[in-house]
Scaffold this active site. Sequence first.
Site, PDB file in Angstrom:
ATOM      1  CG  ASN A   7      -1.648   0.973   1.200  1.00  0.00           C
ATOM      2  OD1 ASN A   7      -1.919   2.320   0.690  1.00  0.00           O
ATOM      3  ND2 ASN A   7      -2.717   0.965   2.144  1.00  0.00           N
ATOM      4  NE  ARG A  90      -6.245   1.493  -0.391  1.00  0.00           N
ATOM      5  CZ  ARG A  90      -6.237   2.844   0.491  1.00  0.00           C
ATOM      6  NH1 ARG A  90      -5.156   2.623   1.351  1.00  0.00           N
ATOM      7  NH2 ARG A  90      -7.613   3.253  -0.010  1.00  0.00           N
ATOM      8  CG  HIS A 179     -12.653   3.896   2.782  1.00  0.00           C
ATOM      9  ND1 HIS A 179     -13.392   4.810   3.630  1.00  0.00           N
ATOM     10  CD2 HIS A 179     -11.670   3.883   3.633  1.00  0.00           C
ATOM     11  CE1 HIS A 179     -12.709   5.566   4.631  1.00  0.00           C
ATOM     12  NE2 HIS A 179     -11.307   4.719   3.566  1.00  0.00           N
ATOM     13  NE  ARG A 240      -9.571  12.163   4.125  1.00  0.00           N
ATOM     14  CZ  ARG A 240      -9.782  11.279   3.678  1.00  0.00           C
ATOM     15  NH1 ARG A 240     -10.747  11.041   2.773  1.00  0.00           N
ATOM     16  NH2 ARG A 240      -8.704  10.528   4.104  1.00  0.00           N
ATOM     17  CD  GLU A 383      -8.877  -1.016   4.034  1.00  0.00           C
ATOM     18  OE1 GLU A 383      -8.415  -0.901   5.184  1.00  0.00           O
ATOM     19  OE2 GLU A 383      -9.592  -0.300   3.158  1.00  0.00           O
TER      20      GLU A 383
END
Length: 413
Positions: A7, A90, A179, A240, A383
């Site tokens: 990742n 990823r 996601h 965010r 993940e």
Amino acid sequence: MNVLVINAGSSSLKYQLVNVETQQVLAKGICERVGSAEAFHKHGIDDNEVVIDAKMADHTDAMALVLESLTSGPTKAIDSLDEIDAVGHRIVQGGKYFDRSVLIDDDVIAKIDELAELAPLHNKAALMGINACLAELPGKPMVAVFDTSFFHTMPPKAYMYPLPYELYEKYGIRKYGAHGTSHRYIAERAAAFLDEPLADLKLITCHLGNGCSMSAIDHGVAVDTSMGLTPLDGLMMGTRCGAVDPAIVPFIMEHEGLTTQEVNDLMNKQSGLLGISGISNDLRSVRDASEAGNERAQLAYDMYSNSVKKYIGQYIAVMGGVDAIVLTAGVGENCEKMRRMIFAGLQPLGIVLDLEKNKARGFEREISADSSQVRIVVIPTNEELMIARDTFYIIQERQTAEAAGVDIHTEML
Ligand code: ADP
């Protein structure tokens, strides 16, 4: 099969070596601040973690260090690189091209590059990770797993924005979500946990970490999600803002004299829990401050839970009901108080939290009351395991296809 899951961020490289058959994590770590004088490398699992100061000019240097630490010294996990069977990457943005994970070749690399316009930081970083592997592990099969592909099933009424249609045609401006690997994993695990086929369930999945997103999964098919063209849309997050009135953007640009980059930074890095509380993007710190009487921290906490509550309502309406709500990530898995606030007052919708079960810690678990028509479950996300599994299946597909003389690339794209 051992899969190295990568990742890559713009200045970091996270990795895990996973044995797919046993689901065992053989090693994991992260190289941080790659390219700077303060670069360091953390390697190890839980208590065995070691931090090594190391020089890394770029992601290829970082990759070389990772491979060295996997095969030698006190961090050694495997005897040689031959024990890595494949690499799974990823990738944040798969755009219109990728509705599933794919074997990486030149064409896939070109498309990830082309899509960097939609996710500049993320896709360029992923390409650095891919190039580092090409340099350090030449010939090793690699698979790209996209955050967006799970949401390819959304209907146009969910993914289109009510902007001039030409902008969609010209730039591909639409909702892609993010996601997706986490939502796919927790949906599958929740169905297994509830002992029901995924195809029989209406699920609302909530990934509540630093980044937050929710999705509506109707009979196994993702029909809506809260993140949009970029991961900025939807829920209020750590830093965010999520969805705000779009007219605010030109207003603050004009009144604060901000450039596009500055307003982008403001909404991505200085908003959310941090922006409202003025204390932290970390929910624990915001919770502690609110309990100590800080009003802005209390407001941030209330806004966060309200934001999740509103999406629950939306998705019940979108699917015409819900069988289970699934929670994951740092906040969803761990924060008893936030879960209590999210579900407070939802009894009229048949959603009742069991306050005692909500306090319990553990792995996969149900926290709804026996009287609740809607089940509430907590599923820790994984993940990396999902990326490792996809890689495993695609490599197997390739081997089967090669044995049968089929061109795997045309089959998969
Ligand atoms: P990321 O999106 O960076 O992977 P995580 O899934 O690790 O984020 O979630 C980070 C968030 O989870 C932080 O806001 C943190 O405060 C929160 N969190 C983690 N553990 C707890 C806990 N025990 N109680 C409350 N919040 C927690």
